[in-house]
Design a protein around this motif. Structure first.
Motif, mmCIF file in Angstrom:
data_model
loop_
_atom_site.group_PDB
_atom_site.id
_atom_site.type_symbol
_atom_site.label_atom_id
_atom_site.label_comp_id
_atom_site.label_asym_id
_atom_site.label_seq_id
_atom_site.Cartn_x
_atom_site.Cartn_y
_atom_site.Cartn_z
ATOM 1 N N ASN A 71 50.238 -25.955 -8.378
ATOM 2 C CA ASN A 71 51.548 -26.525 -8.714
ATOM 3 C C ASN A 71 52.659 -25.877 -7.888
ATOM 4 O O ASN A 71 53.616 -26.544 -7.495
ATOM 5 C CB ASN A 71 51.836 -26.375 -10.204
ATOM 6 N N ASP A 86 55.150 -27.853 -5.473
ATOM 7 C CA ASP A 86 56.611 -27.731 -5.565
ATOM 8 C C ASP A 86 57.220 -27.388 -4.207
ATOM 9 O O ASP A 86 58.258 -27.940 -3.821
ATOM 10 C CB ASP A 86 57.007 -26.663 -6.589
ATOM 11 N N ARG A 105 57.268 -30.444 -2.008
ATOM 12 C CA ARG A 105 58.325 -31.393 -2.385
ATOM 13 C C ARG A 105 59.692 -30.910 -1.924
ATOM 14 O O ARG A 105 60.496 -31.688 -1.403
ATOM 15 C CB ARG A 105 58.342 -31.583 -3.895
ATOM 16 N N GLN A 106 59.962 -29.619 -2.124
ATOM 17 C CA GLN A 106 61.267 -29.082 -1.732
ATOM 18 C C GLN A 106 61.460 -29.092 -0.222
ATOM 19 O O GLN A 106 62.573 -29.246 0.265
ATOM 20 C CB GLN A 106 61.431 -27.660 -2.267
ATOM 21 N N ARG A 135 60.170 -19.487 -11.079
ATOM 22 C CA ARG A 135 59.863 -20.488 -12.102
ATOM 23 C C ARG A 135 58.488 -20.220 -12.725
ATOM 24 O O ARG A 135 58.305 -20.316 -13.934
ATOM 25 C CB ARG A 135 59.913 -21.876 -11.487
ATOM 26 N N GLY A 145 59.921 -21.023 -6.546
ATOM 27 C CA GLY A 145 58.690 -21.383 -7.242
ATOM 28 C C GLY A 145 58.087 -20.209 -7.986
ATOM 29 O O GLY A 145 57.611 -20.346 -9.116
#
Length: 133
Positions: A68, A72, A75-76, A111, A108
């Motif tokens: 994940n 992420d 995507r960023q 998070r 990331g």
């Protein structure tokens, strides 16, 4: 006037053979394209698995959160997952990550540690030299 065309006796056999050769050639080309696509997918999958393993080691966590995290970052950074994974593997070997990927990785990881306290406590245990819970 009625016009009649005479076809050679073996015309049908020749036409059928030409059609079969054409169909076989098309099938072979389609299979080659599919094999190439599968090879690229497998190569991408291998680098993704390698990068997941590296993230699992660096930020002690399970496979799901590691993947994940890579998703992420991709995507960023508006990059594909294999591209991000290849950059992580290259960084492991000494090549620097781009600033955008570094920033995405920091966010990331923050998070990840905020969502999963087990990852953070395991990371703290590794940093202090103790075994995790």
């Amino acid at each position: 006037m009625h016009r009649t065309t005479l076809l050679p006796e073996n015309w049908w056999d020749e036409a059928a053979e030409a059609w079969a050769d054409n169909a076989t050639g098309q099938d072979a080309a389609a299979l080659r394209a599919e094999i190439d696509q599968l090879r690229r997918a497998l190569a991408g999958r291998m680098v993704i698995d390698q990068a997941c393993g590296m993230v699992m080691i660096l930020a002690p966590c399970r496979r799901g959160p590691a993947r994940n995290l890579l998703v992420d970052i991709s995507r960023q950074c508006n990059a594909s997952l294999p591209e991000v994974s290849a950059a992580v593997v290259a960084a492991w070997e000494g090549e620097p990550l781009s600033r955008l990927m570094q920033r995405a990785l920091r966010h990331g990881l923050r998070r990840l540690y905020a969502e999963d306290p087990v990852c953070d406590s395991a990371s703290a245990a590794v940093r202090s030299g103790r075994d995790g819970p």
